[in-house]
Motif scaffolding. Sequence first.
Motif, PDB file in Angstrom:
ATOM      1  N   LYS A  23       0.832  -1.196   0.000  1.00  0.00           N
ATOM      2  CA  LYS A  23       0.000   0.000   0.000  1.00  0.00           C
ATOM      3  C   LYS A  23       0.871   1.252   0.000  1.00  0.00           C
ATOM      4  O   LYS A  23       0.659   2.185  -0.764  1.00  0.00           O
ATOM      5  CB  LYS A  23      -0.924  -0.005   1.213  1.00  0.00           C
ATOM      6  CG  LYS A  23      -2.038  -1.050   1.136  1.00  0.00           C
ATOM      7  CD  LYS A  23      -3.026  -0.875   2.269  1.00  0.00           C
ATOM      8  CE  LYS A  23      -4.243  -1.768   2.091  1.00  0.00           C
ATOM      9  NZ  LYS A  23      -5.236  -1.585   3.174  1.00  0.00           N
ATOM     10  N   GLN A  24       1.858   1.278   0.896  1.00  0.00           N
ATOM     11  CA  GLN A  24       2.790   2.408   0.943  1.00  0.00           C
ATOM     12  C   GLN A  24       4.030   2.011   1.726  1.00  0.00           C
ATOM     13  O   GLN A  24       4.016   1.045   2.487  1.00  0.00           O
ATOM     14  CB  GLN A  24       2.134   3.641   1.553  1.00  0.00           C
ATOM     15  CG  GLN A  24       1.495   3.429   2.906  1.00  0.00           C
ATOM     16  CD  GLN A  24       0.698   4.634   3.373  1.00  0.00           C
ATOM     17  OE1 GLN A  24       0.997   5.777   3.029  1.00  0.00           O
ATOM     18  NE2 GLN A  24      -0.324   4.398   4.177  1.00  0.00           N
ATOM     19  N   VAL A  25       5.088   2.773   1.513  1.00  0.00           N
ATOM     20  CA  VAL A  25       6.373   2.512   2.169  1.00  0.00           C
ATOM     21  C   VAL A  25       6.766   3.748   2.978  1.00  0.00           C
ATOM     22  O   VAL A  25       6.541   4.883   2.557  1.00  0.00           O
ATOM     23  CB  VAL A  25       7.466   2.188   1.119  1.00  0.00           C
ATOM     24  CG1 VAL A  25       8.845   2.093   1.775  1.00  0.00           C
ATOM     25  CG2 VAL A  25       7.135   0.888   0.399  1.00  0.00           C
ATOM     26  N   PHE A  26       7.356   3.486   4.160  1.00  0.00           N
ATOM     27  CA  PHE A  26       7.832   4.566   5.025  1.00  0.00           C
ATOM     28  C   PHE A  26       9.322   4.381   5.273  1.00  0.00           C
ATOM     29  O   PHE A  26       9.775   3.264   5.544  1.00  0.00           O
ATOM     30  CB  PHE A  26       7.091   4.551   6.366  1.00  0.00           C
ATOM     31  CG  PHE A  26       5.599   4.635   6.245  1.00  0.00           C
ATOM     32  CD1 PHE A  26       4.962   5.859   6.117  1.00  0.00           C
ATOM     33  CD2 PHE A  26       4.825   3.476   6.248  1.00  0.00           C
ATOM     34  CE1 PHE A  26       3.576   5.934   5.998  1.00  0.00           C
ATOM     35  CE2 PHE A  26       3.448   3.541   6.132  1.00  0.00           C
ATOM     36  CZ  PHE A  26       2.825   4.776   6.002  1.00  0.00           C
ATOM     37  N   ILE A  27      10.071   5.482   5.178  1.00  0.00           N
ATOM     38  CA  ILE A  27      11.495   5.443   5.479  1.00  0.00           C
ATOM     39  C   ILE A  27      11.802   6.475   6.548  1.00  0.00           C
ATOM     40  O   ILE A  27      11.243   7.587   6.550  1.00  0.00           O
ATOM     41  CB  ILE A  27      12.341   5.675   4.201  1.00  0.00           C
ATOM     42  CG1 ILE A  27      13.830   5.438   4.507  1.00  0.00           C
ATOM     43  CG2 ILE A  27      12.093   7.046   3.598  1.00  0.00           C
ATOM     44  CD1 ILE A  27      14.688   5.323   3.264  1.00  0.00           C
ATOM     45  N   LEU A  28      12.639   6.101   7.496  1.00  0.00           N
ATOM     46  CA  LEU A  28      13.012   6.993   8.582  1.00  0.00           C
ATOM     47  C   LEU A  28      13.986   8.041   8.058  1.00  0.00           C
ATOM     48  O   LEU A  28      14.953   7.711   7.358  1.00  0.00           O
ATOM     49  CB  LEU A  28      13.658   6.176   9.708  1.00  0.00           C
ATOM     50  CG  LEU A  28      14.135   6.930  10.945  1.00  0.00           C
ATOM     51  CD1 LEU A  28      12.983   7.628  11.658  1.00  0.00           C
ATOM     52  CD2 LEU A  28      14.847   5.974  11.893  1.00  0.00           C
TER      53      LEU A  28
END
Length: 239
Positions: A23-28
């Motif tokens: 659905k979506q990707v998160f990066i710190l």
Amino acid sequence: MKNYIYGKNAVENIIRNFKSEIKQVFILKGHSFDPEIYNLIKEQKIEWHSLEKQEFNVLIKEGVNHQGLIAQVKDFKYLELKEFYNDSKLKQIVLILDKIQDPQNFGSIIRTASLFGVDGIIIQETNQVQVTPAVMKASAGTIYNVPIIKVSNLKSAISNLKDRGFWIYSSYLNEQSVSIKEIDFDNKSAIIIGNEGNGITNKIVEMSDFVFKIDTTNVIDSLNVSVATGIILFELSNN
């Protein structure tokens, strides 16, 4: 409830091979994508967000080793047993897990099964760890490589497999156990792996065609269940 996969290897494998599940990707913030992965994200038009540490940590449990990457994925789809069968395939290998409890073990078993070309893994709806983010990470993102079949009753599933021509093999230590090296696995083989503490339920063992053991020095009581599964699948691949 949102489903998250975390950890560099797991997330990157999903991006490479199973983009339709994302659905979506998160990066710190402070971390960066590998160039190959960033190109795939752009090419596949995957939605992604760079988050501050406070926002990022809200997404998952405290203390997990996320390595700065999280992917939100669709609900995991288990297969039904009737959907699994492939009568045109001459060789089929199935793992049956009898009440595996530890997410790390389950994830490692999935990863090993993927490496050795297992056709399906059967688990029970109750008293068995399900596919969770911890399992997904332990599998290094291979969770989608092997169909996971969820059943309400293992005994019924085993009977069904027998009716379809499968031979049932239990990894279990008793007086009838023979060395795995003496087992000539059939083209249609279902291998039962037992619970970390108690092994395979007696009623399940009784349904087996063969009961085998892994030869060891017996210096310790038993092998870790995921390690044992790796040895079994290695032996089977050389059968």
